[in-house]
Enzyme design. Sequence first.
Site, mmCIF file in Angstrom:
data_model
loop_
_atom_site.group_PDB
_atom_site.id
_atom_site.type_symbol
_atom_site.label_atom_id
_atom_site.label_comp_id
_atom_site.label_asym_id
_atom_site.label_seq_id
_atom_site.Cartn_x
_atom_site.Cartn_y
_atom_site.Cartn_z
ATOM 1 N N TYR A 1 -8.524 4.210 -14.805
ATOM 2 C CA TYR A 1 -8.476 4.896 -16.256
ATOM 3 C C TYR A 1 -8.035 3.909 -17.233
ATOM 4 O O TYR A 1 -7.932 4.053 -18.428
ATOM 5 C CB TYR A 1 -7.339 5.872 -16.184
ATOM 6 C CG TYR A 1 -7.903 7.289 -15.590
ATOM 7 C CD1 TYR A 1 -9.094 7.603 -15.181
ATOM 8 C CD2 TYR A 1 -7.037 8.357 -15.475
ATOM 9 C CE1 TYR A 1 -9.694 8.581 -14.707
ATOM 10 C CE2 TYR A 1 -7.485 9.591 -14.758
ATOM 11 C CZ TYR A 1 -8.768 9.606 -14.599
ATOM 12 O OH TYR A 1 -9.241 10.845 -14.009
ATOM 13 N N GLY B 1 -9.910 4.322 -5.826
ATOM 14 C CA GLY B 1 -8.489 3.921 -5.713
ATOM 15 C C GLY B 1 -7.305 4.416 -4.924
ATOM 16 O O GLY B 1 -7.530 4.615 -4.027
ATOM 17 N N VAL B 2 -6.194 4.562 -5.576
ATOM 18 C CA VAL B 2 -5.173 5.169 -4.996
ATOM 19 C C VAL B 2 -4.936 6.399 -4.385
ATOM 20 O O VAL B 2 -4.766 6.834 -3.398
ATOM 21 C CB VAL B 2 -3.830 4.918 -5.501
ATOM 22 C CG1 VAL B 2 -3.672 5.885 -6.931
ATOM 23 C CG2 VAL B 2 -2.378 5.052 -4.611
ATOM 24 N N ASP B 3 -5.942 7.295 -5.232
ATOM 25 C CA ASP B 3 -6.105 8.624 -4.639
ATOM 26 C C ASP B 3 -7.147 8.917 -3.179
ATOM 27 O O ASP B 3 -6.787 9.429 -2.433
ATOM 28 C CB ASP B 3 -7.199 9.223 -5.674
ATOM 29 C CG ASP B 3 -7.053 10.956 -5.749
ATOM 30 O OD1 ASP B 3 -6.277 11.564 -5.083
ATOM 31 O OD2 ASP B 3 -8.019 11.495 -6.545
ATOM 32 N N ASP C 1 0.934 -1.296 0.125
ATOM 33 C CA ASP C 1 0.117 0.070 -0.029
ATOM 34 C C ASP C 1 1.032 1.247 -0.038
ATOM 35 O O ASP C 1 1.614 1.514 0.953
ATOM 36 C CB ASP C 1 -0.779 -0.254 1.125
ATOM 37 C CG ASP C 1 -1.624 1.248 1.423
ATOM 38 O OD1 ASP C 1 -1.426 2.034 0.706
ATOM 39 O OD2 ASP C 1 -2.694 1.157 2.163
ATOM 40 N N ASN D 1 -7.070 13.015 -10.322
ATOM 41 C CA ASN D 1 -7.983 13.247 -11.751
ATOM 42 C C ASN D 1 -7.671 15.070 -11.617
ATOM 43 O O ASN D 1 -7.045 15.481 -10.695
ATOM 44 C CB ASN D 1 -9.284 13.048 -11.667
ATOM 45 C CG ASN D 1 -10.006 13.477 -10.375
ATOM 46 O OD1 ASN D 1 -10.333 15.005 -10.149
ATOM 47 N ND2 ASN D 1 -10.527 12.461 -9.399
ATOM 48 N N SER E 1 -2.778 5.079 -14.040
ATOM 49 C CA SER E 1 -3.777 5.029 -15.228
ATOM 50 C C SER E 1 -4.400 3.454 -15.296
ATOM 51 O O SER E 1 -4.910 3.227 -16.025
ATOM 52 C CB SER E 1 -3.211 5.663 -16.571
ATOM 53 O OG SER E 1 -3.447 6.866 -16.618
ATOM 54 N N THR E 2 -3.503 2.536 -14.571
ATOM 55 C CA THR E 2 -3.949 1.218 -14.680
ATOM 56 C C THR E 2 -5.270 0.672 -13.996
ATOM 57 O O THR E 2 -5.702 -0.502 -13.911
ATOM 58 C CB THR E 2 -2.923 0.168 -14.463
ATOM 59 O OG1 THR E 2 -2.506 0.215 -12.943
ATOM 60 C CG2 THR E 2 -1.616 0.762 -15.268
#
Length: 181
Positions: free
Chosen positions: A125, A32-34, A10, A24, A121-122
């Site tokens: 996105y 997600g990670v954001d 993580d 974004n 992006s994976t």
Amino acid sequence: MERVEVIKRDITQMKVDAIVNAANSSLMGGGGVDGAIHRAGGPQILEECKKIVATQGECETGEAVITTAGKLPAKFVIHTVGPVWSNGKNQEDCLLADCYRNSLQLAIDHGCKTVAFPNISTGAYRFPKNLAAKIAVSTIKYCLQQHGEFEKIFFVCFDQENFDLMQKELIAASNPETSIP
Ligand code: AR6
């Protein structure tokens, strides 16, 4: 490439100078990670993102901005906006490379020597993971050749597929015979 390491973890737990967030354009957080970074780091990160948007507007795809890291063990969070994959004909590859390049430039500007990247992006996105792995490794390889100041770059993978792909690309990039020039 001895200064590059692929790990499965993580990213919010990384004690490095800077972790990179797959954000974004609004910089207002997301999933997600954001989402994980804002949850673990607390409200200070969002406050700083709001100030950035108020002064310079939204963050364009391929660009990056930097904030402190709130309660996270890292010193900084570099927020970059990866391309949304549509059909591969909208400069997605160049824009993804821009994310890695511009993030590292901000890291240099802030004296960071250790940086941790997620697989930008994976997730939401939908960038193909194998192509994203090739772009990530080749871009970082090129940047490290230009910049001796970095001590360590981590690719922090969350899923096994990305971990395996990144390992494969890193090994290929470290071997001059298989390495793509
Ligand atoms: N640590 C490391 N990697 C993670 C973590 C974590 N805690 N959580 C997820 N990942 P995504 P994107 C991996 O969707 O595709 C957001 O809502 C995940 O397995 O986070 O660039 C933003 O606000 C995947 O491999 O980012 C944007 O709207 C990688 O992080 C949008 O998603 C990226 O997945 C950005 O989409």
